[in-house]
Design a protein around this motif. Structure first.
Motif, mmCIF file in Angstrom:
data_model
loop_
_atom_site.group_PDB
_atom_site.id
_atom_site.type_symbol
_atom_site.label_atom_id
_atom_site.label_comp_id
_atom_site.label_asym_id
_atom_site.label_seq_id
_atom_site.Cartn_x
_atom_site.Cartn_y
_atom_site.Cartn_z
ATOM 1 N N ARG A 77 0.968 -1.158 0.278
ATOM 2 C CA ARG A 77 0.047 -0.079 0.004
ATOM 3 C C ARG A 77 0.842 1.143 -0.051
ATOM 4 O O ARG A 77 0.690 2.224 -0.780
ATOM 5 N N LEU A 78 1.898 1.377 0.778
ATOM 6 C CA LEU A 78 2.663 2.365 0.992
ATOM 7 C C LEU A 78 3.402 2.476 -0.444
ATOM 8 O O LEU A 78 3.787 3.545 -1.139
ATOM 9 N N ALA A 79 3.830 1.529 -1.273
ATOM 10 C CA ALA A 79 4.701 1.402 -2.455
ATOM 11 C C ALA A 79 3.803 2.050 -3.554
ATOM 12 O O ALA A 79 4.214 3.167 -4.291
ATOM 13 N N ILE A 80 2.471 1.586 -3.601
ATOM 14 C CA ILE A 80 1.503 2.324 -4.451
ATOM 15 C C ILE A 80 1.414 3.820 -4.440
ATOM 16 O O ILE A 80 1.553 4.702 -5.248
ATOM 17 N N TYR A 81 1.272 4.455 -2.970
ATOM 18 C CA TYR A 81 1.306 5.823 -2.958
ATOM 19 C C TYR A 81 2.613 6.504 -3.297
ATOM 20 O O TYR A 81 2.461 7.519 -3.951
ATOM 21 N N LEU A 82 3.760 5.847 -3.091
ATOM 22 C CA LEU A 82 5.314 6.432 -3.580
ATOM 23 C C LEU A 82 5.165 6.390 -4.860
ATOM 24 O O LEU A 82 5.706 7.394 -5.720
ATOM 25 N N LYS A 83 4.909 5.522 -5.529
ATOM 26 C CA LYS A 83 5.040 5.359 -7.064
ATOM 27 C C LYS A 83 4.066 6.270 -7.765
ATOM 28 O O LYS A 83 4.579 6.892 -8.607
ATOM 29 N N ASP A 84 2.819 6.518 -7.154
ATOM 30 C CA ASP A 84 1.875 7.680 -7.694
ATOM 31 C C ASP A 84 2.258 8.849 -7.402
ATOM 32 O O ASP A 84 1.418 9.852 -7.771
ATOM 33 N N LYS A 85 3.306 9.027 -6.382
ATOM 34 C CA LYS A 85 3.447 10.682 -5.955
ATOM 35 C C LYS A 85 2.412 11.100 -5.205
ATOM 36 O O LYS A 85 2.086 12.296 -5.149
ATOM 37 N N ASP A 86 1.352 10.169 -4.600
ATOM 38 C CA ASP A 86 0.205 10.637 -3.826
ATOM 39 C C ASP A 86 0.580 11.039 -2.476
ATOM 40 O O ASP A 86 0.168 10.153 -1.651
ATOM 41 N N TYR A 87 1.193 12.005 -2.139
ATOM 42 C CA TYR A 87 1.663 12.233 -0.832
ATOM 43 C C TYR A 87 0.317 12.487 0.103
ATOM 44 O O TYR A 87 0.428 12.122 1.333
ATOM 45 N N GLU A 88 -0.491 13.406 -0.435
ATOM 46 C CA GLU A 88 -1.894 13.625 0.418
ATOM 47 C C GLU A 88 -2.544 12.432 0.731
ATOM 48 O O GLU A 88 -2.837 12.286 1.846
ATOM 49 N N GLY A 89 -2.645 11.315 -0.378
ATOM 50 C CA GLY A 89 -3.141 10.315 0.148
ATOM 51 C C GLY A 89 -2.448 9.224 1.013
ATOM 52 O O GLY A 89 -2.931 8.807 1.689
ATOM 53 N N LEU A 90 -1.035 9.440 1.043
ATOM 54 C CA LEU A 90 -0.441 8.369 1.726
ATOM 55 C C LEU A 90 -0.463 9.161 3.237
ATOM 56 O O LEU A 90 -0.680 8.495 4.276
ATOM 57 N N ARG A 91 -0.323 10.459 3.303
ATOM 58 C CA ARG A 91 -0.604 11.188 4.684
ATOM 59 C C ARG A 91 -2.102 10.712 5.316
ATOM 60 O O ARG A 91 -1.895 10.156 6.385
ATOM 61 N N ASP A 92 -3.236 10.744 4.401
ATOM 62 C CA ASP A 92 -4.485 10.435 5.024
ATOM 63 C C ASP A 92 -4.585 8.910 5.351
ATOM 64 O O ASP A 92 -5.066 8.467 6.315
#
Length: 361
Positions: free
Chosen positions: A36-51
């Motif tokens: 799950r972490l890897a997906i957010y990082l690959k997508d550069k979705d830092y807001e989504g990662l934070r939430d």
């Protein structure tokens, strides 16, 4: 849902997030969370990662990994003060994410270590134990397997405090793999001097200098590979201090590389440091990629290189192999510890936070 989420994440499939959302909270495990972490990082979705991190159960989000990545996500999304506090809390701890946090703050690294203190009386009591005396004699006879069996039997007869003394004694003998293993068994991790000995320093120093690599890197690799057990071997056939495969040895040296020869510390370290130097050169002097290659193989790591530049800390988290991902984190951490034990207070991780990983020709 878990299996689909992980399988699709490995392929960077656009439907991976859909399946991750279907995994119930009570079914979350390390494997699912990592991808799950890897997906957010690959997508550069830092807001989504934070939430996503903030929505995790408290017991999970208080882990070192999630505290670091929450800080990183807060930093990138403009919440600098929140990020700084999270980094501050992490930076006093001795682990991969603590060292990264220190580098982000550009502050000195904390080793959080303590010297293992034992009394003369405690030491003599353990030294006079029949199993200890038998183990010592077996070591003198170089009957290493029998000595370890005797030591394992000994530990079943000792309480936690006595095991600490036994670890101290094993370290005093230069039996470093057993000292490290004994402390790990009882969860005593702050005796850094015993857990990270400068074992085979002369051999590793000379070989590292000849190969043109950092001696602390070689120490860190050796510590991770064998805990300085000169006769270590793996199910894959790797041998010795730096766990050299016979096939690799043959590429590096055409001599007869029998298992006995690969167990010779001077031979093994010469081959291992030479191989590290070769890998580093092939990756244009990037020692982080060379570290990953030492574990997973050169061509496998080449397959993992992104077409567009990715920050090194993000790339490490997206390494597909669990073993290699943990290996890289451990070796970098050990290298920092050995630098500091050698009197170098500079934070190696300042190079890591500034590094980007990208596919090269």
């Amino acid at each position: 849902a878990e299996e689909f989420a992980v399988a699709l994440s490995l392929k960077s499939h656009p439907e991976a997030r859909v399946w991750h959302d279907r995994v119930p909270v009570n079914a979350l495990n390390e494997r699912v969370l990592q991808w799950r972490l890897a997906i957010y990082l690959k997508d550069k979705d830092y807001e989504g990662l934070r939430d996503a991190i903030q929505s995790l159960p408290v017991a999970i989000r208080q882990g070192n990994q999630w505290r670091y990545w929450l800080a990183r996500a807060q930093e990138i999304t403009g919440n600098a003060l929140v990020a700084q506090q999270l980094y501050e809390d992490l930076s006093d701890e001795r682990h991969y994410y603590g060292f990264l946090a220190s580098a982000r703050l550009q502050k000195p690294v904390s080793l959080e270590h303590e010297k293992l203190e034992v009394s003369v009386v405690q030491l003599e009591q353990i030294r006079n134990h029949p199993s200890v005396q038998r183990a010592y004699e077996l070591i003198q006879l170089e009957r290493w397997v029998d000595a370890r069996r005797e030591w394992n039997h000994l530990l079943t007869q000792l309480d936690g405090e006595e095991q600490k003394v036994a670890a101290y004694l094993a370290s005093e003998w230069g039996w470093h793999d057993q000292a490290i293993w004994t402390l790990a068994q009882i969860g005593h991790f702050d005796a850094v001097g015993i857990r990270f000995p400068l074992a085979y320093k002369d051999i590793l120093g000379r070989a590292s200098q000849a190969a043109g690599i950092d001696e602390n890197w070689a120490l860190a690799i050796t510590r991770r590979e064998s805990n300085f057990r000169h006769d270590a071997y793996s199910s894959a056939g790797a041998r010795g201090l730096m766990q050299i495969l016979p096939g690799t040895a043959k590429q590096l040296d055409t001599k007869n590389n029998s298992w006995r020869r690969l167990n010779d510390p001077s031979v093994n370290v010469r081959l291992g440091t030479h191989y590290l130097s070769r890998l580093k050169h092939r990756f244009e002097n990037n020692w982080l990629l060379a570290t990953a290659s030492y574990n997973a193989g050169y061509y496998r790591v080449r397959e993992w290189l992104p077409e567009e530049p990715v920050y090194a800390d993000e790339w490490v988290e997206t390494i597909p192999y669990h073993e290699t991902r943990d290996y890289v984190k451990a070796v970098l951490s050990y290298q920092q510890i050995y630098r500091m034990l050698g009197g170098n207070e500079d934070n190696l991780f300042e190079q890591v936070v500034d590094m980007t990983i990208v596919e090269t020709e």
